[in-house]
Design an enzyme around this catalytic site. Sequence first.
Site, PDB file in Angstrom:
ATOM      1  N   PRO A  88       0.829  -1.219   0.000  1.00  0.00           N
ATOM      2  CA  PRO A  88       0.000   0.000   0.000  1.00  0.00           C
ATOM      3  C   PRO A  88       0.857   1.260   0.000  1.00  0.00           C
ATOM      4  CG  PRO A  88      -0.153  -1.122   2.122  1.00  0.00           C
ATOM      5  CD  PRO A  88       0.655  -2.000   1.223  1.00  0.00           C
ATOM      6  N   GLU A 115       1.559  -7.567   8.676  1.00  0.00           N
ATOM      7  CA  GLU A 115       1.811  -6.117   8.610  1.00  0.00           C
ATOM      8  C   GLU A 115       2.775  -5.779   7.486  1.00  0.00           C
ATOM      9  OE1 GLU A 115      -0.947  -6.020  10.811  1.00  0.00           O
ATOM     10  OE2 GLU A 115      -0.074  -4.034  10.425  1.00  0.00           O
ATOM     11  N   ARG A 160      -1.961  -8.804 -20.945  1.00  0.00           N
ATOM     12  CA  ARG A 160      -2.736  -8.524 -22.177  1.00  0.00           C
ATOM     13  C   ARG A 160      -2.001  -7.555 -23.092  1.00  0.00           C
ATOM     14  NH1 ARG A 160      -5.407  -4.054 -22.213  1.00  0.00           N
ATOM     15  NH2 ARG A 160      -7.152  -4.707 -23.532  1.00  0.00           N
ATOM     16  N   ASP A 175      -6.978   1.194 -25.976  1.00  0.00           N
ATOM     17  CA  ASP A 175      -7.216   1.063 -24.530  1.00  0.00           C
ATOM     18  C   ASP A 175      -7.397   2.436 -23.896  1.00  0.00           C
ATOM     19  OD1 ASP A 175      -5.045  -1.682 -23.388  1.00  0.00           O
ATOM     20  OD2 ASP A 175      -7.137  -1.593 -24.024  1.00  0.00           O
TER      21      ASP A 175
HETATM   22  C1  JD8 Z   1       0.645  -6.044   0.266  1.00  0.00           C
HETATM   23  C2  JD8 Z   1       0.405  -7.068   3.790  1.00  0.00           C
HETATM   24  C3  JD8 Z   1      -1.641  -5.911   4.647  1.00  0.00           C
HETATM   25  C4  JD8 Z   1      -0.844  -3.569   4.817  1.00  0.00           C
HETATM   26  C5  JD8 Z   1      -1.477  -3.567   7.594  1.00  0.00           C
HETATM   27  C6  JD8 Z   1      -3.354  -4.499   6.377  1.00  0.00           C
HETATM   28  C7  JD8 Z   1      -1.257  -3.335  -2.800  1.00  0.00           C
HETATM   29  N1  JD8 Z   1      -3.410  -1.260  -2.820  1.00  0.00           N
HETATM   30  C8  JD8 Z   1      -3.108  -2.066  -1.740  1.00  0.00           C
HETATM   31  N2  JD8 Z   1      -3.734  -2.026  -0.561  1.00  0.00           N
HETATM   32  N3  JD8 Z   1      -3.165  -2.951   0.297  1.00  0.00           N
HETATM   33  C9  JD8 Z   1      -2.170  -3.574  -0.362  1.00  0.00           C
HETATM   34  C10 JD8 Z   1      -1.298  -4.582   0.291  1.00  0.00           C
HETATM   35  C11 JD8 Z   1      -1.567  -4.896   1.660  1.00  0.00           C
HETATM   36  C12 JD8 Z   1      -0.693  -5.794   2.297  1.00  0.00           C
HETATM   37  C13 JD8 Z   1       0.401  -6.362   1.610  1.00  0.00           C
HETATM   38  C14 JD8 Z   1      -0.213  -5.147  -0.391  1.00  0.00           C
HETATM   39  C15 JD8 Z   1       1.098  -7.171   2.570  1.00  0.00           C
HETATM   40  N4  JD8 Z   1      -0.667  -6.249   3.595  1.00  0.00           N
HETATM   41  C16 JD8 Z   1      -1.070  -4.834   5.558  1.00  0.00           C
HETATM   42  C17 JD8 Z   1      -0.274  -2.505   5.724  1.00  0.00           C
HETATM   43  C18 JD8 Z   1      -1.255  -2.283   6.879  1.00  0.00           C
HETATM   44  N5  JD8 Z   1      -1.960  -4.657   6.716  1.00  0.00           N
HETATM   45  C19 JD8 Z   1      -2.106  -3.038  -1.688  1.00  0.00           C
HETATM   46  N6  JD8 Z   1      -0.624  -3.532  -3.747  1.00  0.00           N
END
Ligand code: JD8
Length: 235
Positions: A88, A115, A160, A175
């Site tokens: 994220p 996490e 794709r 696209d």
């Molecule tokens: C990888 C662990 C969960 C995230 C604590 C919830 C992408 N757009 C996106 N939103 N969330 C992710 C994502 C979440 C992930 C992981 C991607 C690995 N988590 C964690 C930090 C807060 N938990 C994502 N691409």
Amino acid sequence: MQIDLISIFPDYFKSLNLSLLGKAQESGILKINIHDLRDFTQDKHKTVDDAPYGGGPGMVMKADVWGLAIDSVLESTKTKPVLVVPTPSGKVFTQKIAQELSSQEHLIFINGRYEGIDSRVVNYYKTDNRIKDVREISIGDYVLAGGEVASIVMLEAISRLIPGVLGNDDSVKDDSFAQGSMEKLIEGPVFTRPEEWRGLDVPEVLLSGDHEKIAQYRLEEARKRTRLNRPDLAP
Ligand code: JD8
């Protein structure tokens, strides 16, 4: 293109055997390998996570286990792969990034949970000359529970764009969000038979056979919908 995916939930990627990606594997355009991170643990409990240094909620994924898993993929290839780390806190995924990654010979997707992954893993492989690049990418501003579905989203958008994956490579030219398109427009409405459905008709112009009028109608509808739903894109 070779694609490796590492995760503690490898079954998530069974969907990659369906549809476009499935056919692309059958035709040999894509080679997809899925790896269970727990196969690289060293203890009888197959531990992949531990408490965060500095305290705080949840658990963090262990660097030593990830290092063994990534090295194992690197030792089985002569390519210079790009590591893709869904997170994220990454750069937001776009059609431009999809195009950049679609021209790579080998992608390794690092799918975290809990996490997240001990941050030394990314920092380590950024300095490893067996790796072409490490791309930390987010698919959008909402929180998922892990990286797997983000990897599937990115893989569909990337694959794709690889010549031969789509039945007709031309279709990617128009696209939405495609690089180089003067006007960034989202798709307008689409219609097919039956001509009348529950009292709803197909716009007359689409039945006219007048290709110029049809193109103008579609452009106006795409602009209308872009102004409505994506004013951030509207010129
Ligand atoms: C990888 C662990 C969960 C995230 C604590 C919830 C992408 N757009 C996106 N939103 N969330 C992710 C994502 C979440 C992930 C992981 C991607 C690995 N988590 C964690 C930090 C807060 N938990 C994502 N691409």
